[in-house]
Design an enzyme around this catalytic site. Sequence first.
Site, PDB file in Angstrom:
ATOM      1  N   ALA A  56       0.807  -1.222   0.000  1.00 43.08           N
ATOM      2  CA  ALA A  56       0.000   0.000   0.000  1.00 43.08           C
ATOM      3  C   ALA A  56       0.839   1.270   0.000  1.00 43.08           C
ATOM      4  CB  ALA A  56      -0.942  -0.006   1.206  1.00 43.08           C
ATOM      5  N   GLN A 205       4.059 -13.706  -1.991  1.00 42.85           N
ATOM      6  CA  GLN A 205       4.808 -12.577  -1.420  1.00 42.85           C
ATOM      7  C   GLN A 205       5.579 -12.990  -0.168  1.00 42.85           C
ATOM      8  OE1 GLN A 205       1.573 -12.421  -2.364  1.00 42.85           O
ATOM      9  NE2 GLN A 205       1.020 -10.389  -3.126  1.00 42.85           N
ATOM     10  N   ASP A 246      -3.618  -2.910   4.050  1.00 40.90           N
ATOM     11  CA  ASP A 246      -3.793  -2.092   2.853  1.00 40.90           C
ATOM     12  C   ASP A 246      -4.830  -1.008   3.060  1.00 40.90           C
ATOM     13  OD1 ASP A 246      -2.329  -3.402   0.242  1.00 40.90           O
ATOM     14  OD2 ASP A 246      -2.739  -4.876   1.795  1.00 40.90           O
ATOM     15  N   GLY A 256      -6.494  -6.760   4.351  1.00 33.09           N
ATOM     16  CA  GLY A 256      -5.117  -7.214   4.184  1.00 33.09           C
ATOM     17  C   GLY A 256      -5.040  -8.281   3.116  1.00 33.09           C
TER      18      GLY A 256
END
Length: 358
Positions: A56, A205, A246, A256
């Site tokens: 973000a 990620q 986020d 999230g």
Amino acid sequence: MRERLLAAEKVTAIRWQGGALHLLDQRLLPSEERWLACDNVAQVAAAIRDMAVRGASAIGIAAAYGLVLALEERLAEGGDWEMDLEDDFLTLAEARPTAANLFWALNRMRERLLCLRPEEDVLAALEAEAVAIHDSDREANLTMAQQGIELIRRHQGNAQALLTFGNAGALASGGFGTALGVIRAGYLEGMVERVYAGETRPWLQGSRLTGWELANEGIPVTLCADSALAHLMKTKGITWVVVGADCIAANGDMAGKIGTYQLAVSAMHHGVRFMVVAPSTSIDLNLATGEDIPLEERDADEWLDFGGTPVSPGVEVFNPVFDVTPADLIDVIVTERGIVERPDAAKLAQLVCRKRLH
């Protein structure tokens, strides 16, 4: 502590050099470190949309620099740059609809344009604002790192095993990271014995980015399948789950990375504390609850191709990028403005609207 944190920093994902935005292409990590040079707003929007840059805070910073490039183009065209620039604002805003920091950064850039004095150079002013957004995010992360680890120390003073999910590190921000910033600080202070990182499907990620960041700094990290995380909490003595956000709604609900919600449910069941680390720019008081947060969904192809091999041709795919963790599953939100334990609407409003003397 601050000096030690700065000395330990090894990863950066965003550089503004020579009038161009340089982004570390996170789609290729960890196998290849390649930098993308963006010299126009379309390239920046594509990098955000295609997840060459993600997280973000990093998205917001990239968008701010993207507006500088857009303004430079509009001024060169010689038309009504103020009207034309609105198209560029929209292009960037639509790139990733869930990230609150994206809209915050765009609004801050818009406000800077509205406050221009007649004698100011518009391009220089906008560039300075983008740099300020970048610098302030990094400073916020350093502050949150120190606050977060002091909170962990307050609850338990010995070295601990922490669990994180997604990537909320230097790659996802202006530097140092949010959740990983706390973890880095904890390791430097002898408070973190081991970090467990969920792989975070489908973009991995956790395994590709978080594992790479922590291993680069010599922080003990163990990767785990997303489906193993509840079992991990039951058997490995996890004391805290530490994640980024986020978007945070006014009541404390948090959007999230997909899978964060079920992680919070498991943490509640196993008596593991759940910490969200995010700058105050991730809080949007215009969103009453998590139901008001727009949740991005991505293309089915992200699930229908495994290493070049088609998977289950003809099936339908549900591919949300984010989920919402209700506030009542969150023990604490750590921001650069302060810590909010057991978050609710009144506490977040007080945090965001608090007046500062300096």
